[in-house]
Design a protein around this motif. Structure first.
Motif, mmCIF file in Angstrom:
data_model
loop_
_atom_site.group_PDB
_atom_site.id
_atom_site.type_symbol
_atom_site.label_atom_id
_atom_site.label_comp_id
_atom_site.label_asym_id
_atom_site.label_seq_id
_atom_site.Cartn_x
_atom_site.Cartn_y
_atom_site.Cartn_z
ATOM 1 N N GLY A 16 -12.263 -1.706 13.457
ATOM 2 C CA GLY A 16 -11.706 -3.057 13.407
ATOM 3 C C GLY A 16 -10.189 -3.015 13.358
ATOM 4 O O GLY A 16 -9.575 -1.944 13.330
ATOM 5 N N ASN A 17 -9.605 -4.184 13.314
ATOM 6 C CA ASN A 17 -8.147 -4.315 13.294
ATOM 7 C C ASN A 17 -7.787 -5.387 12.274
ATOM 8 O O ASN A 17 -8.314 -6.496 12.337
ATOM 9 C CB ASN A 17 -7.642 -4.706 14.687
ATOM 10 N N MET A 18 -6.929 -5.030 11.326
ATOM 11 C CA MET A 18 -6.547 -6.006 10.306
ATOM 12 C C MET A 18 -5.050 -6.302 10.393
ATOM 13 O O MET A 18 -4.249 -5.457 10.800
ATOM 14 C CB MET A 18 -6.910 -5.523 8.898
ATOM 15 N N ARG A 19 -4.710 -7.512 9.993
ATOM 16 C CA ARG A 19 -3.311 -7.957 9.977
ATOM 17 C C ARG A 19 -2.849 -8.041 8.524
ATOM 18 O O ARG A 19 -3.473 -8.723 7.713
ATOM 19 C CB ARG A 19 -3.180 -9.315 10.657
ATOM 20 N N VAL A 20 -1.744 -7.362 8.205
ATOM 21 C CA VAL A 20 -1.178 -7.367 6.859
ATOM 22 C C VAL A 20 0.110 -8.193 6.907
ATOM 23 O O VAL A 20 1.046 -7.847 7.649
ATOM 24 C CB VAL A 20 -0.884 -5.945 6.359
ATOM 25 N N SER A 21 0.168 -9.262 6.135
ATOM 26 C CA SER A 21 1.320 -10.167 6.104
ATOM 27 C C SER A 21 2.068 -10.001 4.787
ATOM 28 O O SER A 21 1.471 -10.115 3.711
ATOM 29 C CB SER A 21 0.875 -11.623 6.263
ATOM 30 N N ALA A 22 3.371 -9.706 4.884
ATOM 31 C CA ALA A 22 4.199 -9.516 3.688
ATOM 32 C C ALA A 22 4.762 -10.855 3.233
ATOM 33 O O ALA A 22 5.284 -11.627 4.046
ATOM 34 C CB ALA A 22 5.332 -8.539 3.985
ATOM 35 N N LYS A 23 4.679 -11.106 1.938
ATOM 36 C CA LYS A 23 5.155 -12.379 1.400
ATOM 37 C C LYS A 23 6.355 -12.224 0.476
ATOM 38 O O LYS A 23 7.261 -13.050 0.482
ATOM 39 C CB LYS A 23 4.012 -13.074 0.656
ATOM 40 N N PHE A 24 6.357 -11.152 -0.353
ATOM 41 C CA PHE A 24 7.471 -10.973 -1.287
ATOM 42 C C PHE A 24 7.610 -9.500 -1.654
ATOM 43 O O PHE A 24 6.705 -8.698 -1.440
ATOM 44 C CB PHE A 24 7.247 -11.813 -2.556
ATOM 45 N N LEU A 25 8.782 -9.163 -2.218
ATOM 46 C CA LEU A 25 9.106 -7.786 -2.552
ATOM 47 C C LEU A 25 8.111 -7.198 -3.551
ATOM 48 O O LEU A 25 7.693 -7.875 -4.484
ATOM 49 C CB LEU A 25 10.502 -7.703 -3.171
ATOM 50 N N GLY A 26 7.774 -5.933 -3.343
ATOM 51 C CA GLY A 26 6.935 -5.254 -4.316
ATOM 52 C C GLY A 26 5.974 -4.276 -3.661
ATOM 53 O O GLY A 26 6.029 -4.015 -2.455
ATOM 54 N N ARG A 27 5.110 -3.719 -4.490
ATOM 55 C CA ARG A 27 4.087 -2.775 -4.041
ATOM 56 C C ARG A 27 2.711 -3.337 -4.364
ATOM 57 O O ARG A 27 2.495 -3.877 -5.453
ATOM 58 C CB ARG A 27 4.248 -1.414 -4.725
ATOM 59 N N THR A 28 1.765 -3.168 -3.442
ATOM 60 C CA THR A 28 0.395 -3.603 -3.673
ATOM 61 C C THR A 28 -0.537 -2.716 -2.855
ATOM 62 O O THR A 28 -0.081 -1.808 -2.149
ATOM 63 C CB THR A 28 0.200 -5.081 -3.303
ATOM 64 N N ASP A 29 -1.833 -2.954 -2.949
ATOM 65 C CA ASP A 29 -2.839 -2.186 -2.211
ATOM 66 C C ASP A 29 -3.795 -3.133 -1.510
ATOM 67 O O ASP A 29 -4.178 -4.180 -2.073
ATOM 68 C CB ASP A 29 -3.651 -1.288 -3.154
#
Length: 466
Positions: free
Chosen positions: A96-109
């Motif tokens: 599959g193919n996923m889209r990751v959208s960044a919203k604000f500064l930081g680290r996440t998983d």
């Protein structure tokens, strides 16, 4: 006794384990793979990641869902189907193919989870790290360039206004600079170190942000505020120059001693080049102003006349432009950040003035010492954090010096407004007294020249009686 003893025990165990073996064979053994296995995205942007899940025990209709540990930092969603088909089952592989959208500064998983008829399916290696950073913008370059230009112009004005004999007297009796040095490089680092542990007991990165702000030298804005509020400008300029030069020795001393205690794993690099540039950027315009004072006195006098208005305009420009260009950082503000931003400069003001008062310094000198102690060069603190920490921690921890820069002018602004109101009240009182005096004088003049108030002279023909 059983004729096949003890073989019957082995047979019984095998018969019990067979159903368990069949059940285990039916449980899917799935492993996820992300390409790439981690992404770094600019804030308010997005990227695509290829996802594959391979293994045994797949069934048509199984679903894979996506979630993020901190949805306010980034979101993930499928850009393709997320249900297994018969082809996927035959190939024992889902792609599959996923889209990751960044919203604000930081680290996440981003976490991939499997489901079958509303029952969870275990998936190995099902998390992918996401780092959200701030992109470099044109407006940031414009802001830095314009501020550097205006500050250079203001220091040319300071050079025009500097009275060199007074500076020599300050250096001959360096009580003020010594008090300022003790406040700048002894009180401020120790205070920021202790205050950091008090406000951020479980966040070493934020403590490092506070400590770096506390060990920075005095800022150029101290000279501007000293002039605006009526302090000793010559003393302020002398202290700024001395503290900027002294920070070459004091900053490494503090950074490699208490700085290692605050954050032992930080790769601290002292920005000698930036500090040297700051020194040159301070002294060269000052020298130009002194030269204008000597060789072009008319222009120098004009520069001195516009100094106060130009200084006020520059401060307003820096404050407003800095807020506009860094609006994103206000999302990081918490009560702890605000207290930290207030604590560093405000405690510095109080400590500086108290030390000057105890040493019996006059009010203009005490005001200059107080301002020089409280105002820090937050630009150097931000630069240090950029070198010591990776992204996005560097941008996240700069919220401390930014908060400090925002909170620094508040007491000075209040004092300036108070001085203006007091001056207006004094002017009104003087004007009222003058008006009353003028009315009283006019009344006396009218009374003296009024014909009704004069006594008539009476002449008689007879002799005057004694």
């Amino acid at each position: 006794m059983c004729p096949i003893w003890p073989l019957h025990l082995i047979i019984i165990y095998l018969l019990a384990l067979c159903p368990l073996w069949v059940i285990c064979q039916a449980v899917p053994d799935l492993t996820a793979t992300f390409i790439p296995d981690g992404v770094t995205i600019n804030m308010n942007e997005y990227t695509y990641v290829n996802v594959s899940v391979s293994g045994t025990g797949m069934q048509a209709g199984d679903e894979f869902t996506l979630s993020t540990a901190h949805p306010h930092l980034a979101e993930a969603e499928w850009n393709s189907t997320y249900q297994l088909t018969e082809t996927d089952v035959v190939n024992s592989r889902f792609e599959g193919n996923m889209r990751v959208s960044a919203k604000f500064l930081g680290r996440t998983d981003v976490t991939l989870s499997g489901r079958r008829n509303n029952q969870p399916l275990a998936v190995k290696n099902n998390t992918m790290p996401v780092i959200v950073i701030r992109p470099e913008r044109v407006i940031d370059t414009i802001f830095v360039t314009s501020v550097a230009t205006f500050v250079s112009l203001i220091f040319i004005n300071f050079g025009c206004a500097m009275h060199w004999p007074t500076v020599k007297e300050v250096l001959k009796r360096p009580i003020g600079p010594v008090i300022g040095m003790c406040g700048q490089f002894l009180f401020m680092p120790l205070m920021s170190f202790g205050l950091g542990f008090l406000i951020f007991p479980d966040d070493p990165a934020m403590r490092l942000g506070m400590f770096f702000t506390g060990v920075a030298p005095g800022g150029g804005a101290s000279n501007i505020w000293t002039f605006i509020l009526g302090g000793n400008l010559n003393l302020s300029l002398a202290m700024t120059s001395i503290s900027t030069l002294a920070c070459f020795g004091f900053m490494p001393m503090w950074l490699f001693s208490l700085g290692q205690v605050v954050f032992r794993n930080a790769q601290i690099v002292v920005p000698y080049t930036r500090i040297a540039t700051f020194v040159i950027g301070l002294l060269v315009p000052l020298g130009i102003g002194l030269g204008m004072q000597r060789w072009t006195p008319k222009i120098a006098r004009f520069m001195v006349r516009i100094l106060k208005g130009f200084s006020t305009t520059l401060l307003l420009f820096i404050i407003i432009f800095a807020i506009v260009t860094n609006l994103y950082i206000f999302e990081l503000f918490t009560w702890r950040i605000i207290i930290a931003g207030m604590g560093i400069p405000w405690l510095g003001y109080c400590a500086g003035y108290l030390a000057a008062w105890l040493c019996r310094q006059p009010h203009p000198d005490a005001l200059a010492i107080s301002i020089e102690t409280g105002i820090q060069n937050t630009g150097i603190a931000i630069f240090l954090l950029r070198y010591a920490l990776g992204q996005p921690e560097a941008d996240l921890t700069t919220v401390v010096p930014v908060s400090c820069a925002i909170m620094t002018p508040i007491p000075m602004t209040c004092i300036y407004i108070f001085q203006k109101v007091q001056a207006c009240m004094g002017a009104l009182s003087t004007e009222e007294s003058t008006r009353k005096c003028w009315k009283k004088t006019s009344h006396l003049e009218e009374t003296r020249h009024s014909p009704q108030s004069s006594q008539p002279l009476i002449f008689t023909d007879g002799p005057t009686k004694v």
